[in-house]
Write an enzyme that holds these catalytic residues in place. Structure first.
Site, short mmCIF file in Angstrom:
data_model
loop_
_atom_site.label_atom_id
_atom_site.label_comp_id
_atom_site.label_asym_id
_atom_site.label_seq_id
_atom_site.Cartn_x
_atom_site.Cartn_y
_atom_site.Cartn_z
N GLY A 51 14.99 1.29 7.61
CA GLY A 51 14.38 1.47 6.29
C GLY A 51 15.38 1.43 5.16
N GLY B 154 18.65 3.15 6.71
CA GLY B 154 19.23 2.45 7.87
C GLY B 154 19.70 1.04 7.55
N THR C 267 11.27 11.08 6.99
CA THR C 267 10.98 12.51 7.14
C THR C 267 10.16 13.00 5.94
OG1 THR C 267 13.12 12.96 6.10
CG2 THR C 267 13.05 13.10 8.50
N SER D 7 19.13 10.78 8.26
CA SER D 7 17.96 11.05 7.42
C SER D 7 18.18 12.35 6.67
CB SER D 7 16.70 11.23 8.27
OG SER D 7 16.61 10.25 9.25
N ALA E 211 22.57 19.05 -3.33
CA ALA E 211 22.95 17.97 -4.26
C ALA E 211 21.69 17.38 -4.89
CB ALA E 211 23.73 16.88 -3.51
N GLY F 230 11.02 10.45 -9.34
CA GLY F 230 10.27 10.04 -8.16
C GLY F 230 11.26 9.79 -7.04
N CYS G 85 13.37 11.45 -2.02
CA CYS G 85 14.21 12.61 -1.68
C CYS G 85 14.02 13.85 -2.54
CB CYS G 85 15.68 12.20 -1.76
SG CYS G 85 16.16 11.18 -0.38
C1 UDX Z 1 18.50 10.22 -4.97
C2 UDX Z 1 19.95 10.71 -5.06
O1 UDX Z 1 20.52 10.24 -6.28
C3 UDX Z 1 20.74 10.22 -3.85
O2 UDX Z 1 22.06 10.75 -3.89
C4 UDX Z 1 20.04 10.66 -2.59
O3 UDX Z 1 20.72 10.16 -1.46
C5 UDX Z 1 18.61 10.20 -2.57
O4 UDX Z 1 17.93 10.67 -3.75
P1 UDX Z 1 17.24 7.96 -5.46
O5 UDX Z 1 15.99 8.72 -5.17
O6 UDX Z 1 17.42 6.63 -4.83
O7 UDX Z 1 18.51 8.82 -5.05
O8 UDX Z 1 17.32 7.70 -7.04
P2 UDX Z 1 17.98 8.40 -8.32
O9 UDX Z 1 18.77 7.40 -9.04
O10 UDX Z 1 18.64 9.66 -7.98
O11 UDX Z 1 16.69 8.69 -9.21
C6 UDX Z 1 15.68 9.59 -8.81
C7 UDX Z 1 14.64 9.70 -9.88
O12 UDX Z 1 15.15 10.34 -11.04
C8 UDX Z 1 14.09 8.36 -10.36
O13 UDX Z 1 12.70 8.46 -10.51
C9 UDX Z 1 14.77 8.13 -11.68
O14 UDX Z 1 14.05 7.31 -12.56
C10 UDX Z 1 14.88 9.56 -12.19
N1 UDX Z 1 15.96 9.74 -13.16
C11 UDX Z 1 17.26 9.58 -12.78
C12 UDX Z 1 15.65 10.10 -14.47
O15 UDX Z 1 14.48 10.27 -14.82
N2 UDX Z 1 16.68 10.30 -15.35
C13 UDX Z 1 17.98 10.15 -15.01
O16 UDX Z 1 18.85 10.35 -15.87
C14 UDX Z 1 18.29 9.77 -13.68
P1 ADP Z 2 14.28 6.07 4.69
O1 ADP Z 2 14.13 6.00 3.19
O2 ADP Z 2 14.64 7.45 5.17
O3 ADP Z 2 15.16 5.01 5.24
P2 ADP Z 2 11.97 4.51 5.55
O4 ADP Z 2 10.55 4.90 5.67
O5 ADP Z 2 12.36 3.45 4.58
O6 ADP Z 2 12.79 5.86 5.29
O7 ADP Z 2 12.50 4.03 6.97
C1 ADP Z 2 12.37 4.73 8.16
C2 ADP Z 2 12.10 3.73 9.30
O8 ADP Z 2 12.17 4.45 10.54
C3 ADP Z 2 10.72 3.07 9.26
O9 ADP Z 2 10.86 1.66 9.22
C4 ADP Z 2 10.05 3.54 10.57
O10 ADP Z 2 9.23 2.54 11.16
C5 ADP Z 2 11.26 3.85 11.45
N1 ADP Z 2 11.00 4.76 12.56
C6 ADP Z 2 10.39 5.97 12.50
N2 ADP Z 2 10.37 6.54 13.72
C7 ADP Z 2 11.01 5.69 14.58
C8 ADP Z 2 11.32 5.72 15.98
N3 ADP Z 2 11.01 6.77 16.74
N4 ADP Z 2 11.97 4.68 16.51
C9 ADP Z 2 12.31 3.62 15.74
N5 ADP Z 2 12.05 3.53 14.42
C10 ADP Z 2 11.41 4.55 13.84
#
Ligand code: UDX
Ligand code: ADP
Length: 474
Positions: A15, A18, A96, A135, A228, A278, A281
């Site tokens: 995903g 990965g 997750t 994850s 974090a 959004g 995470c």
């Molecule tokens: C986040 C963490 O940054 C990353 O370290 C962790 O591994 C996964 O979660 P991500 O969700 O990919 O990464 O995006 P990020 O750039 O952090 O933005 C998250 C959200 O906050 C987005 O919706 C973005 O638009 C919003 N955001 C970010 C704001 O609204 N304002 C900002 O100044 C920064």
């Molecule tokens: P992330 O943002 O954490 O990478 P994603 O949903 O993008 O999450 O990716 C997770 C991937 O893990 C999905 O493509 C899903 O099909 C795969 N997956 C979940 N469980 C298993 C499993 N038991 N074996 C192999 N692949 C799996």
């Protein structure tokens, strides 16, 4: 101390984590064979496509890496058994999401995919395997993984399987993943077995300076990742709360962000006010933190972090209300163009995107929504609407459409709402757009990314987040 020689890696889950992570590993570890496995055959077929446009994830720079290393030392496959059995090191990078039912519903992470992965590793691995949690996981997940793995250890067997579990959280931010992976601020490795920690650390040393590799105990590593993300989300909720105050006091959130960001103790990053955070995470990790605090009876701490999520939800609702109020308190039968459905620019990911709930609110108010996003697939938008429990998908199907251009979305609309800061929105020809819209035409810029003067000069009424003076009086 033992020295583990890593020749083959298996990554379970192809995903957002990965795929890009293993592409960067493949680049910097040319002598290691990497198999990325997924149960989703379509996903694997898409990664193996000859056309990068079919790759399941859009991430700047990723296509080049995949095309350079795929079928050399990087392979995408559904053959889980073979990949695990041959691997010296297995990364768990599965999804997750927050649990939707059962104990901890709405707060705890659903670990069924992690558990399934651990069981698969237990079943198929041979000899010693280093298992790496990649994850985002709740604290103490490593313990669950260890328990599953150790229960598979057959002491009577000649081929003794042994395992070490490490926590190696990924801090990549979507849209900037390849850069984050190549030049990480730090790499965190949590564990108890020094030989395994060193084996993983040695891989990173191929491209990450040693001083950036932090070795901790496993719980610190897991908790650091949650913390974090909670801190980053907290900054966004903080600045978003102030955006509302700016709108009523005459201050400008951009000026406030700049002013406070110049204080080196605060720093300038993550201070852009918007429609709410959004992504997969932030909310999930804070909910995990809250669940953990409640479990340990730290209710004050739990409530403190809950405030970050409350403000985030409030910000989204607030924006929906502002749109409705400005359109004379009624959007029934009006067409509203939504520009951007991804949770931020440079990704096709829509998980927890503010666009989802803002569109839902507007549909409930009776508006017709026309969505345009340059990267999000139509099927993903449909799936997101199907998952909403507040609207009846079939009944509401006539209330929204997916458009293939900005012009199509804007045609005969009453308002344009910018929800994702895609670069192409910065260069819109507002004059030609307004000509195709109903009047008075509105522009709601929830990202504060548009040149408002250009839009105002051609007759738009403009509302900008955190700025009370942006509206033209029609
Ligand atoms: C986040 C963490 O940054 C990353 O370290 C962790 O591994 C996964 O979660 P991500 O969700 O990919 O990464 O995006 P990020 O750039 O952090 O933005 C998250 C959200 O906050 C987005 O919706 C973005 O638009 C919003 N955001 C970010 C704001 O609204 N304002 C900002 O100044 C920064
Ligand atoms: P992330 O943002 O954490 O990478 P994603 O949903 O993008 O999450 O990716 C997770 C991937 O893990 C999905 O493509 C899903 O099909 C795969 N997956 C979940 N469980 C298993 C499993 N038991 N074996 C192999 N692949 C799996």
């Amino acid at each position: 101390m033992k020295k583990y020689d890593i020749r083959k890696i298996c990554c379970i889950g192809a995903g957002y984590v990965g795929g890009p992570t293993m592409a960067v590993f493949a680049k910097y570890c040319p002598n290691i064979t990497i198999n990325v496995v997924d149960i989703n055959k379509k996903r694997i077929d898409d990664w193996n496509s000859n056309n990068p446009l079919n790759f399941p994830i859009f991430e700047p720079g990723l296509d080049k890496l995949i095309l350079s290393f795929r079928d050399k030392n990087l392979f995408f496959t559904t053959d889980l058994e073979k990949s695990i059995s041959e691997a010296d090191m297995v990364f768990i990078s599965v999804n997750t999401p927050t649990k939707t039912k059962g104990v901890g519903a709405g707060k705890a992470s659903d670990l069924k995919w992690v558990e399934a992965s651990a069981r698969q590793i237990a079943e198929f691995s041979k000899s010693h395997t280093i298992v790496v949690e990649k994850s985002t996981l709740p604290v103490k997940t490593a313990e669950t993984i260890k328990n599953i793995l150790s229960s598979s250890q057959d002491i009577s067997s000649v081929d003794k399987k042994t395992f070490s579990v490490l926590s190696n959280p990924e801090f990549l931010s979507e849209g900037n993943a390849i850069n984050d992976l190549q030049y990480p601020d730090r790499v965190l490795i949590g564990g108890e077995d020094e030989s395994s920690i060193n084996a993983l650390s040695n891989l990173y040393l191929n491209w990450v300076p040693e001083k950036k590799i932090l070795k901790t105990n496993i719980w610190s590593s897991e908790l650091s990742k949650l913390t974090a993300n909670a801190f980053l989300a907290q900054r966004i909720s903080s600045i978003n709360s102030i955006s509302a105050l700016c709108e009523v006091t005459g201050a400008d959130i951009k000026q406030v962000s700049k002013a406070i960001g110049m204080d080196t103790r605060i720093g300038r990053k993550f201070l852009a006010s918007g429609p709410g955070f959004g992504g997969s995470c932030f909310q999930k990790d804070i909910l995990n933190l809250i669940y953990l605090c409640n479990y340990y009876k730290l209710d004050e701490v739990a409530n403190y972090w809950k405030g970050v999520i409350d403000i985030n939800n409030w910000q989204k609702e607030r924006i929906s209300k502002i749109i409705v109020n400005n359109l004379f308190g009624n959007v029934s039968g009006k067409k509203i163009a939504i520009l951007g459905f991804a949770f931020k620019a440079n990704t096709n990911d829509t998980r927890e995107s503010p666009s989802i709930s803002i569109c839902q609110d507007l549909i409930e108010e009776g508006a017709h929504i026309a969505i345009y996003d340059p990267k999000v697939e139509n099927s993903k938008i449909e799936d997101d609407f199907k998952k909403l429990n507040k609207i009846n998908f079939e009944q509401c199907r006539v209330n929204w459409e997916i458009c293939s251009s900005i012009q199509e979305a804007a045609l005969e609309s009453d308002a344009i709402v910018v929800l994702t800061e895609w670069q192409e929105f910065l260069y819109i020809d507002w004059k030609s757009l307004i000509n195709s819209m109903r009047k008075p035409a509105w522009l709601f810029d929830t990202r504060s990314c548009i040149d408002h003067n250009k839009a105002k000069n051609v007759g738009f009424n403009v509302w900008e987040i955190g700025n009370s003076v942006s509206i033209n009086k029609y």
